[in-house]
Design a protein around this motif. Sequence first.
Motif, mmCIF file in Angstrom:
data_model
loop_
_atom_site.group_PDB
_atom_site.id
_atom_site.type_symbol
_atom_site.label_atom_id
_atom_site.label_comp_id
_atom_site.label_asym_id
_atom_site.label_seq_id
_atom_site.Cartn_x
_atom_site.Cartn_y
_atom_site.Cartn_z
ATOM 1 N N GLU A 231 0.826 -1.201 0.000
ATOM 2 C CA GLU A 231 0.000 0.000 0.000
ATOM 3 C C GLU A 231 0.867 1.260 0.000
ATOM 4 O O GLU A 231 0.570 2.243 -0.685
ATOM 5 N N ARG A 232 1.937 1.234 0.788
ATOM 6 C CA ARG A 232 2.832 2.394 0.851
ATOM 7 C C ARG A 232 3.555 2.589 -0.486
ATOM 8 O O ARG A 232 3.717 3.721 -0.968
ATOM 9 N N ARG A 233 3.952 1.499 -1.092
ATOM 10 C CA ARG A 233 4.624 1.567 -2.404
ATOM 11 C C ARG A 233 3.684 2.148 -3.456
ATOM 12 O O ARG A 233 4.087 2.991 -4.275
ATOM 13 N N ALA A 234 2.435 1.692 -3.446
ATOM 14 C CA ALA A 234 1.454 2.191 -4.410
ATOM 15 C C ALA A 234 1.201 3.682 -4.213
ATOM 16 O O ALA A 234 1.034 4.435 -5.184
ATOM 17 N N GLU A 235 1.174 4.125 -2.951
ATOM 18 C CA GLU A 235 0.952 5.542 -2.661
ATOM 19 C C GLU A 235 2.137 6.379 -3.151
ATOM 20 O O GLU A 235 1.941 7.479 -3.707
ATOM 21 N N ILE A 236 3.348 5.887 -2.961
ATOM 22 C CA ILE A 236 4.534 6.604 -3.447
ATOM 23 C C ILE A 236 4.483 6.708 -4.971
ATOM 24 O O ILE A 236 4.719 7.776 -5.552
ATOM 25 N N GLU A 237 4.159 5.603 -5.623
ATOM 26 C CA GLU A 237 4.100 5.590 -7.089
ATOM 27 C C GLU A 237 3.028 6.566 -7.583
ATOM 28 O O GLU A 237 3.226 7.278 -8.572
ATOM 29 N N ARG A 238 1.892 6.590 -6.889
ATOM 30 C CA ARG A 238 0.820 7.515 -7.278
ATOM 31 C C ARG A 238 1.287 8.967 -7.164
ATOM 32 O O ARG A 238 1.083 9.779 -8.080
ATOM 33 N N GLN A 239 1.928 9.284 -6.035
ATOM 34 C CA GLN A 239 2.397 10.660 -5.835
ATOM 35 C C GLN A 239 3.497 11.031 -6.827
ATOM 36 O O GLN A 239 3.547 12.164 -7.316
ATOM 37 N N LEU A 240 4.398 10.079 -7.126
ATOM 38 C CA LEU A 240 5.467 10.350 -8.092
ATOM 39 C C LEU A 240 4.883 10.697 -9.458
ATOM 40 O O LEU A 240 5.287 11.681 -10.097
ATOM 41 N N ASN A 241 3.935 9.886 -9.905
ATOM 42 C CA ASN A 241 3.338 10.110 -11.224
ATOM 43 C C ASN A 241 2.550 11.419 -11.264
ATOM 44 O O ASN A 241 2.581 12.145 -12.266
#
Length: 703
Positions: A231-241
């Motif tokens: 979940e944390r990885r997905a949130e980081i990826e979302r914010q990066l994009n």
Amino acid sequence: MSYKNLLVELFVEELPPKALKKLGEAFSSTLFDTLKAQGLTAVDSATTSFASPRRLAAHITAVASQAADKQISQKLMPVSVGLDADGNATPALLKRLNGMGLSENAVAQLTRQMDGKNEALFIAITQTGATLQNGLQNAVEVAISNLPIPKVMTYQLADGWSSVNFVRPAHSLLALHGSDVVAISALGLVAGNQTQGHRFEAASPIVTIKNADSYAQQLETEGAVIAGFAERRAEIERQLNAAAAGQNLKPIEDDALLDEVTALVERPNVLLGQFEEIYLEVPQECLILTMKANQKYFPLLDTHGKLTNKFLIVSNINPADPSAVIGGNERVVRPRLADAKFFFDQDRKKSLESRITSLDKVVYHNKLGSQGQRTERVTAIAIAIGKQLGGVDLAAKSGLAAQLAKTDLITDMVGEFPELQGIMGRYYAQHEGLDNDVAFAIEDHYKPRFAGDDLPRNAVGIAVALADKLETLVGLFSIGEKPTGDKDPFALRRQALGIIRMLIENKLPLPFTALIKSVLSAFDHQTTESTATIAAIKDFCFDRLSVSLRENGATPQEVDAVLSLEPALLSEIPQRLTAVRTFAELAEAPALAAANKRVSNILKKAEGEVQAQVNASLLQEPAEIALNAALGKVKPEADTLFENGDYTASLKALAALKAPVDDFFDNVMVNADNPALKANRLGLLATLHQAMNRVADLSKLAS
């Protein structure tokens, strides 16, 4: 039996980021498996793993407070020990039963069962199911001891006397079955229902977990922590994009970096930073590497994949005014970029050619000399390969590229960033105005560096990469440095696969054995054992090729059929495999494969060498006459197709031999009393064997 969901958490100091994902998965899976083995989980129980920089946790659904009792059959002793000649219980058996709290009456309940080669006495007993407290205590101990910890540390407990070993000091243990605390202990800690949230962002330093199911939600709302790694990885990826899209840019794709950053933050907050455009004069690979490796930033690329002067920071805090965080990160990265620019500017003051002599001071191997001596060998091999593949022009370019290929090892930039070897050589070669074929060959001669990596992009790169890998493989084999078991310190398996891929995928017309012989001749120390060295290298490479072909979908029988002939050109192997696969689908294939195996066995048992020759005047039986006639028609056709490279059609042509071959074995005695007849029939079989085994050894397809 009552089931509730279970939550177990170990709260620790910051865990090693590169190992966090595996640690979290191992902790939860081992915990679940151990509870399951004790009968404490339901059929539909499932586990969820949590892993953040400061915690390892697992949520398991449907866990029983106590496992069900079960009937087990317990071995007591051999029948010969427990019963006398009349079948009565011996004192030894009665003593064992008394020790179990059973009377002499229990003898009637015993059963006899075979235990290996001997008969033994067994008794059916009811085993009380494990309690959750005992079962979880065991499961946590097993999970902790089985963690794939990169490096264990020893630390002292609060009592000042005891010490424990763990990956990092642990500060609390949480164990909830529903909302009830399970009284277990580990690492000097007693389980409770409290944990800690984010160091700076949590609403309260201590978070009291209400029940097993509220853990993730409470940590996020009260503790400002996203506990789940995914979940944390997905949130980081979302914010990066999202941040990159706001600049019409895209973040560099790097799963390993994303995993590492996920393991460094508990509450990700992506911020945008930038640096002076003057640093973009430095090759982007250098800037990207220093930002990723040293600062864990995500460089931003434009739509053409070109680096910009902007980058993304994944912060662990979310201040109202992020300018101080952004400014601090920009100040930190600037000296790194300045160093890279300094190295790049300094390196370009010397030509690659002027660095060649410095390679003599770099040790390659104490038995194989310096990098300078190695470069001379690789250059000679590359020139020879280039001449074979493209004549004088390719040979000249290959020789120059090979001569310069290792010179960037002497540069400041590669000294600071070894990962840039080859890449910097290409940039410096282009700066000097060298031919692009040569420049790209300098970069590409390390390829393929791993499974699935690209091959060199041009013929010069292929020649130099082949020369480099062959020199390594042959040179180390020639001094006895061969891989053993799991140990391959010189990555010779990878080198062999690289050689194989280049020969096959580029369809290079280079006979493999001759190639190894020519490379071996470049070494001064070659001995009378060179024949054994060549054989060992061939066996090693064919073993690697066999594994690779099977991993890519070929069956073991197909691979054995093709490789047992040791084709001179590895580039032909894919076509041969296709031909064998097509042949195997023919209705005639099983019978012909079986016949071929039979022929092989007959010829192996024959005395002396059998020549593939037939004297037509000695043919007597109608079946052998018919087989010879069929061979006279089929063999030339199959041979012509083989010589033209149409291996599939060549094997298909053999289908016409099924009937005459079957008739021959049904009606002809090969081992005739007449020596001349016997020799002639063996010659006929040798001719058949020769016709059938040019593409592959078809006997390997026989079941």
